[in-house]
Scaffold this motif. Structure first.
Motif, PDB file in Angstrom:
ATOM      1  N   VAL A 445       0.851  -1.185   0.000  1.00 54.25           N
ATOM      2  CA  VAL A 445       0.000   0.000   0.000  1.00 54.25           C
ATOM      3  C   VAL A 445       0.889   1.238   0.000  1.00 54.25           C
ATOM      4  CG1 VAL A 445      -1.734   1.313   1.269  1.00 54.25           C
ATOM      5  CG2 VAL A 445      -1.838  -1.194   1.242  1.00 54.25           C
ATOM      6  N   ASP A 446       0.685   2.086  -1.000  1.00 52.75           N
ATOM      7  CA  ASP A 446       1.383   3.364  -1.042  1.00 52.75           C
ATOM      8  C   ASP A 446       0.547   4.381  -0.262  1.00 52.75           C
ATOM      9  OD1 ASP A 446       2.682   5.715  -1.549  1.00 52.75           O
ATOM     10  OD2 ASP A 446       2.290   5.738  -3.702  1.00 52.75           O
ATOM     11  N   PRO A 447       0.982   4.784   0.937  1.00 53.74           N
ATOM     12  CA  PRO A 447       0.145   5.669   1.750  1.00 53.74           C
ATOM     13  C   PRO A 447      -0.125   7.012   1.091  1.00 53.74           C
ATOM     14  CG  PRO A 447       2.351   5.493   2.674  1.00 53.74           C
ATOM     15  CD  PRO A 447       2.269   4.473   1.593  1.00 53.74           C
ATOM     16  N   GLU A 448       0.822   7.493   0.283  1.00 53.48           N
ATOM     17  CA  GLU A 448       0.628   8.793  -0.358  1.00 53.48           C
ATOM     18  C   GLU A 448      -0.555   8.746  -1.339  1.00 53.48           C
ATOM     19  OE1 GLU A 448       4.254  10.094  -2.097  1.00 53.48           O
ATOM     20  OE2 GLU A 448       5.286  10.350  -0.180  1.00 53.48           O
ATOM     21  N   ARG A 449      -0.738   7.616  -1.993  1.00 50.08           N
ATOM     22  CA  ARG A 449      -1.871   7.476  -2.904  1.00 50.08           C
ATOM     23  C   ARG A 449      -3.189   7.559  -2.136  1.00 50.08           C
ATOM     24  NH1 ARG A 449      -3.492   1.914  -6.147  1.00 50.08           N
ATOM     25  NH2 ARG A 449      -5.439   2.702  -7.092  1.00 50.08           N
ATOM     26  N   VAL A 450      -3.252   6.856  -0.990  1.00 48.92           N
ATOM     27  CA  VAL A 450      -4.467   6.869  -0.180  1.00 48.92           C
ATOM     28  C   VAL A 450      -4.711   8.274   0.370  1.00 48.92           C
ATOM     29  CG1 VAL A 450      -5.642   5.827   1.783  1.00 48.92           C
ATOM     30  CG2 VAL A 450      -4.069   4.438   0.397  1.00 48.92           C
ATOM     31  N   ARG A 501     -15.118   6.896   4.433  1.00 53.71           N
ATOM     32  CA  ARG A 501     -15.562   5.678   3.747  1.00 53.71           C
ATOM     33  C   ARG A 501     -16.053   5.980   2.332  1.00 53.71           C
ATOM     34  NH1 ARG A 501     -17.171   4.685   9.099  1.00 53.71           N
ATOM     35  NH2 ARG A 501     -19.242   5.599   8.783  1.00 53.71           N
ATOM     36  N   ASP A 502     -16.760   7.086   2.196  1.00 56.96           N
ATOM     37  CA  ASP A 502     -17.247   7.458   0.864  1.00 56.96           C
ATOM     38  C   ASP A 502     -16.084   7.743  -0.084  1.00 56.96           C
ATOM     39  OD1 ASP A 502     -19.813   7.189   1.784  1.00 56.96           O
ATOM     40  OD2 ASP A 502     -20.137   9.349   2.086  1.00 56.96           O
ATOM     41  N   ALA A 503     -15.081   8.476   0.398  1.00 53.08           N
ATOM     42  CA  ALA A 503     -13.935   8.817  -0.447  1.00 53.08           C
ATOM     43  C   ALA A 503     -13.126   7.574  -0.803  1.00 53.08           C
ATOM     44  CB  ALA A 503     -13.048   9.841   0.255  1.00 53.08           C
ATOM     45  N   ALA A 504     -13.010   6.630   0.148  1.00 55.71           N
ATOM     46  CA  ALA A 504     -12.173   5.450  -0.051  1.00 55.71           C
ATOM     47  C   ALA A 504     -12.758   4.469  -1.054  1.00 55.71           C
ATOM     48  CB  ALA A 504     -11.933   4.763   1.291  1.00 55.71           C
ATOM     49  N   ARG A 505     -14.020   4.663  -1.448  1.00 52.61           N
ATOM     50  CA  ARG A 505     -14.601   3.762  -2.442  1.00 52.61           C
ATOM     51  C   ARG A 505     -13.869   3.842  -3.781  1.00 52.61           C
ATOM     52  NH1 ARG A 505     -20.153   5.594  -0.504  1.00 52.61           N
ATOM     53  NH2 ARG A 505     -20.762   4.009   1.022  1.00 52.61           N
ATOM     54  N   ALA A 506     -13.136   4.935  -3.994  1.00 49.99           N
ATOM     55  CA  ALA A 506     -12.382   5.077  -5.236  1.00 49.99           C
ATOM     56  C   ALA A 506     -11.076   4.280  -5.199  1.00 49.99           C
ATOM     57  CB  ALA A 506     -12.084   6.552  -5.501  1.00 49.99           C
ATOM     58  N   LEU A 507     -10.782   3.640  -4.071  1.00 55.00           N
ATOM     59  CA  LEU A 507      -9.538   2.893  -3.908  1.00 55.00           C
ATOM     60  C   LEU A 507      -9.797   1.386  -3.916  1.00 55.00           C
ATOM     61  CD1 LEU A 507      -8.129   5.025  -0.948  1.00 55.00           C
ATOM     62  CD2 LEU A 507      -7.126   4.935  -3.250  1.00 55.00           C
ATOM     63  N   SER A 509      -9.858  -2.333  -2.398  1.00 47.78           N
ATOM     64  CA  SER A 509     -10.340  -2.662  -1.053  1.00 47.78           C
ATOM     65  C   SER A 509      -9.212  -2.688  -0.021  1.00 47.78           C
ATOM     66  CB  SER A 509     -11.047  -4.023  -1.074  1.00 47.78           C
ATOM     67  OG  SER A 509     -10.162  -5.033  -1.552  1.00 47.78           O
ATOM     68  N   HIS A 510      -8.014  -3.176  -0.379  1.00 44.67           N
ATOM     69  CA  HIS A 510      -6.937  -3.253   0.608  1.00 44.67           C
ATOM     70  C   HIS A 510      -6.280  -1.893   0.861  1.00 44.67           C
ATOM     71  CE1 HIS A 510      -4.955  -3.899  -3.311  1.00 44.67           C
ATOM     72  NE2 HIS A 510      -3.896  -3.330  -2.759  1.00 44.67           N
ATOM     73  N   HIS A 511      -6.692  -0.853   0.108  1.00 48.41           N
ATOM     74  CA  HIS A 511      -6.189   0.493   0.332  1.00 48.41           C
ATOM     75  C   HIS A 511      -7.148   1.318   1.199  1.00 48.41           C
ATOM     76  CE1 HIS A 511      -3.249  -0.397  -2.752  1.00 48.41           C
ATOM     77  NE2 HIS A 511      -2.738   0.820  -2.684  1.00 48.41           N
ATOM     78  N   ARG A 512      -8.232   0.718   1.674  1.00 47.81           N
ATOM     79  CA  ARG A 512      -9.231   1.469   2.422  1.00 47.81           C
ATOM     80  C   ARG A 512      -8.961   1.356   3.916  1.00 47.81           C
ATOM     81  NH1 ARG A 512     -14.407  -0.965  -0.987  1.00 47.81           N
ATOM     82  NH2 ARG A 512     -13.683  -0.192  -3.035  1.00 47.81           N
ATOM     83  N   PRO A 513      -8.745   2.479   4.603  1.00 45.46           N
ATOM     84  CA  PRO A 513      -8.455   2.427   6.037  1.00 45.46           C
ATOM     85  C   PRO A 513      -9.615   1.842   6.827  1.00 45.46           C
ATOM     86  CG  PRO A 513      -7.877   4.575   5.132  1.00 45.46           C
ATOM     87  CD  PRO A 513      -8.650   3.857   4.068  1.00 45.46           C
ATOM     88  N   GLY A 514      -9.272   1.007   7.814  1.00 47.53           N
ATOM     89  CA  GLY A 514     -10.296   0.416   8.663  1.00 47.53           C
ATOM     90  C   GLY A 514     -10.314   0.989  10.064  1.00 47.53           C
ATOM     91  N   VAL A 515      -9.325   1.818  10.392  1.00 46.18           N
ATOM     92  CA  VAL A 515      -9.240   2.444  11.708  1.00 46.18           C
ATOM     93  C   VAL A 515      -9.122   3.952  11.497  1.00 46.18           C
ATOM     94  CG1 VAL A 515      -7.969   2.600  13.887  1.00 46.18           C
ATOM     95  CG2 VAL A 515      -8.075   0.413  12.654  1.00 46.18           C
TER      96      VAL A 515
END
Length: 880
Positions: A445-450, A501-507, A509-515
């Motif tokens: 996971v590239d954090p800068e992308r997220v 969560r709404d913004a992360a839908r563009a990523l 699934s393994h790039h979506r923060p869970g915490v």
């Protein structure tokens, strides 16, 4: 290319010594220093340092704002064979202490203000400190080190020239030593690219302590014979001023600076309305397409007014320090500027690759410089970028273990960046290897992308992504309006979580923060805007054990916790003075640069007068009425403070300006003081008669005392109701009314053509202390100056509960500028007869007590004393 020292490189340049080397902008002037003067001063400092005991290899630290003396000191230290240690003026205290102890300098150059925050450590007790701004006759004055004549250069090519301390994205700052050979090899390679020449003027709105502006912004221009333009401070208004007044043709910057320029420009366009904004977007799209498809450069013609406003000489924007967003780069090109980008690190002096304007590929980091070798560690696919060349350093200062991890025996330096080289030799970067997060399932996971995706959401100011156990976690800073609109910690977390969560839908699934952790203050970043990830982890851990309660929110943010841009804004003395005052005045409020003055601090239109006076007294600045209209947040106020003229340098404060008020007023404002004419005078008589007939049939008026027959004088009545001026008009003759003007709030008495006509007939002046305090006070001052009397309600507004409110300072300013007798007046009963919301009076009793005029000779002192005296006299009338 030959290996030489920095002094040899500069002395070999065939440049006229009379040419401007540095153009430095002070708050209100532009100072030019020739090349001969700079080199002479550097030579004299070098000789003075040697005479004072400097030996080759001794370190000398500089912690000071940009300026001529900064440049001269750097050149002088290096010429004497010393090692320059430039330090960030905004470095956190613990990092600053670490760097000073680690470098162990013998001398330190600073300023009086910064000397106060230098760490008090036993290891630094013997460091000799000199102040740039100390009087010449003081023992620690920097000028005391200047010898009568320049000394010879004692530097050798293999000697250390500088030690730069990295910004510490993954830990405490590391010292990066660079030799003369490292730096001159990079300078020669950059000069050979031909992007600039001796006719250019290079604006450097970046702190000199970083290797990028030091090499590219100081040493390269001096080598070419170009002129360095130094803004007064590193904030938006002063950068724009430096572009224009400094006639800059090239501007150095980092992506966040160019993003700020674009955001400000787009915001100004949006304010003009839908049609102008649509036209702007259409012309920009046309310009970008014409350049991409046809090679036509239309921007300078299509946006000629923009270039004229910012500086018609500016032709090239150079971005470094981080990757420039390709979309932003194309926008800047479309607006008519050429764009160049570069990539490198402090360890590489600093430039490795260059994207020249004539062959730029914005999606890439550019081509390697002529003396730089690049390769990718992995044989196939993207991998870590390795670099080798004469510009690559020899290892970290006193850190052999860390050096062994990044330098191999063949001289290849591991940059820590992941990338690939395309078929044409362009480097394409894909993030930092050290920042890459590897989850247990093997996903990278590239954090800068997220972070970029999350940060694009409207309600998210910024995001930081990290690993938490085997899950991806995020620290989110919401927009200030979200904090303001959300009631309670739980609701804030829920709202921010939904947005994330709404913004992360563009990523994936393994790039979506869970915490999720919610932070109120900016994430820890370096001066160049890079996220300090080790401090992000510490922040995440702290947020897990803290609650976002009112205790956290109800205090001003510490300057060191602000974003780099806001810290840079506060490097301006006027902006810092304004912030210090706000932090003191609102010490029990949540105060950040995003705080709304109206919504969060309750500064209404009347409060602006108090605020502008306090800023004048405490920060030494004057805000024009036009500037006040642009202010919504604390950051807006700080920017306007930075752009404003100082009281001292302007040679005129508000009191002095009000002594000649006509100069402040435009013709439309002056027209309110013009004679009414016969028709309006007749209308005034009729209105007066009608009001007296109406009020006498409803109101029983008791009057004690009387208004003086001859003026000018200022009437200072208590204010309870809209009925107050109507009842006051009953106690003067028609002839007296002809020479009396009334201060009236624009929100009521000037809201439509009918009310404006009434105000003109009744000689009511438009007073708007929120949007135009200077013009409002100038109208009152002009009235007194012309010999008219003035009714001015010192409380500024109707009392909400019937008690006497604190008098506002405006009346004191008027009377200091134009002293006239003051008639105190007590009114009661009008609030009961015509309370707020009622448009017609009901039967009742009104009492008016008119006090003896306060003579001019009793109005001595400052405006506060005048206000207190008038308030005391009015209150005394109510007690009778």
């Amino acid at each position: 290319m030959t290996t030489q020292t920095i002094p040899e490189l500069l002395s070999a340049s065939p440049v006229d010594l009379d040419r401007p080397a540095i153009v430095e902008l002070t708050r209100d002037a532009v100072q030019t220093v020739s090349r001969g003067e700079v080199l002479d001063l550097a030579g004299r400092l070098s000789a003075g340092l040697v005479a004072a005991g400097l030996e080759r290899g001794d370190r000398i630290a500089i912690i000071a704002p940009n300026g001529v003396r900064w440049v001269v000191s750097a050149l002088g230290v290096i010429r004497a064979g010393g090692v320059l240690v430039p330090l960030d003026t905004q470095m956190p205290d613990e990092d600053l202490a670490h760097a000073l102890v680690d470098a162990a300098p013998r001398w330190l150059f600073t300023t009086s203000a910064l000397a106060e925050r230098l760490p008090q450590r036993e290891a630094l007790a013997d460091v000799r400190r000199y102040r740039f701004d100390a009087p010449d006759d003081e023992s620690d004055a920097w000028s005391q080190l200047l010898a009568a004549d320049p000394g010879p250069s004692l530097a050798q090519a293999g000697d250390l020239a500088t030690i730069f301390y990295t910004s510490g994205t993954t830990g405490p700052p590391k010292g990066v030593p660079l030799t003369h050979g490292n730096l001159t090899s990079n300078i020669e390679a950059l000069c050979a690219e031909g992007m600039a020449d001796g006719k250019d003027r290079v604006l450097v709105p970046l702190p000199f302590h970083h290797v990028y502006p030091f090499t590219v912004g100081i040493l390269v221009p001096l080598s070419l014979g170009a002129t360095i333009v130094v803004p007064f401070s590193l904030v938006g208004p002063q950068i724009v001023r430096a572009l224009h007044d400094g006639e800059a043709s090239i501007m150095l910057g980092v992506p966040r600076l160019f993003e700020a320029i674009w955001t400000a420009l787009a915001g100004r366009v949006a304010e003009r309305g839908r049609v102008p904004a649509a036209l702007f977007r259409g012309l920009l799209a046309l310009s970008i397409a014409a350049r991409a498809r046809l090679g036509w450069r239309l921007g300078r013609r299509l946006f000629a007014s923009l270039h004229q406003r910012l500086g018609s000489s500016l032709r090239l924007m150079v971005s470094g320090g981080a990757a420039l967003d390709p979309t932003l780069g194309r926008r800047l090109q479309g607006l008519g500027w050429e764009v160049a980008t570069g990539y490198g690190l402090s360890e590489t002096s600093p430039i490795l690759t260059l994207n020249r304007p004539d062959r730029i590929r914005l999606e890439s980091a550019g081509l390697p410089l002529a003396n730089v070798e690049l390769r990718i560690a992995e044989a196939e696919g993207p991998g870590e970028v390795l670099a080798r060349g004469p510009n690559v350093f020899g290892g970290y200062w006193q850190l052999p273990e860390k050096t062994a991890k990044v330098l191999d025996e063949q001289g290849w330096f591991r940059t820590g960046d992941v990338g690939r080289l395309d078929a044409d030799g362009y480097l394409h970067l894909q993030g930092r290897a050290s920042a890459m997060i590897v989850l247990s399932g093997g996903e990278n996971v590239d954090p800068e992308r997220v972070e970029k995706v999350l940060g694009a959401a409207d309600e998210i100011r910024e995001a930081g992504v990290l690993a938490h156990g085997d899950r991806l976690a995020a620290v989110i800073v919401p927009e200030d309006r979200v904090i303001r609109e959300t009631d309670g910690t739980a609701a804030l977390r829920e709202r921010v979580g939904q947005v994330m969560r709404d913004a992360a839908r563009a990523l994936p699934s393994h790039h979506r923060p869970g915490v999720l952790r919610v932070a109120l203050d900016p994430l820890p970043r370096t001066r160049l805007g890079k996220l300090r990830r080790h401090k992000l982890e510490a922040l995440f851990a702290r947020l897990a054990s803290e609650d976002l309660d009112q205790a956290t929110m109800a205090a001003p943010i510490a300057i060191q916790d602000m974003s780099p841009e806001d810290q840079q804004l506060l490097s301006d003395p006027a902006a810092e003075g304004a912030w210090r005052y706000l932090a003191e005045r609102f010490s029990d409020r949540r105060l950040t640069p995003d705080t709304s003055l109206a919504l969060d601090l309750d500064i209404d239109s009347l409060g602006w007068v108090d605020l502008t006076l306090a800023l004048r007294d405490r920060a030494g600045i004057e805000l024009e009425d036009a500037a006040i209209a642009r202010v919504e947040t604390v950051r807006d106020l700080l920017r306007e403070a930075s752009a404003s003229a100082s009281v001292d340098s302007a040679g005129e404060d508000l009191i002095t300006a009000l002594a000649d008020p006509e100069r402040i007023l435009n013709p439309e404002q002056q027209a309110w003081l013009a004679p009414r004419g016969a028709i309006r005078t007749l209308a005034a008589r009729l209105l007066l008669g009608l009001s007296r007939l109406t009020t006498r049939s409803l109101i029983r008026l008791e009057v004690r005392g009387r208004i003086p027959a001859a003026g000018p004088y200022l009437v200072a009545p208590r204010h309870l109701s809209s009925l107050d001026p109507v009842m006051l008009a009953q106690v003067v003759t028609a002839r007296q009314l002809d020479s009396i003007y009334w201060a009236g709030w624009t929100g009521i008495l000037f809201a439509n053509p009918v009310s404006r006509w009434f105000s003109r007939v009744a000689q009511v002046l438009p007073i708007d202390p929120g949007a135009a305090p200077r013009a409002s006070l100038a109208l009152g001052a002009a009235c007194l100056e012309r010999g008219f009397s003035l009714v001015w309600f010192p409380e500024g507004r109707r009392s909400e509960d019937g008690s006497l409110q604190a008098f506002r300072p405006g009346v004191g300013l008027l009377l200091r500028a134009h002293p006239v007798p003051v008639v105190p007046v007590w009114i009661d009963g009008t609030r009961e007869a015509m309370p707020p919301g009622r448009w017609f009076p009901r039967p009742g009793r009104v009492r008016i007590v008119i006090g003896d005029p306060i003579p001019v000779d009793e109005l001595g002192g400052d405006e506060r004393e005048i206000v207190r005296l008038i308030e005391k006299r009015v209150a005394a009338l109510g007690a009778e």
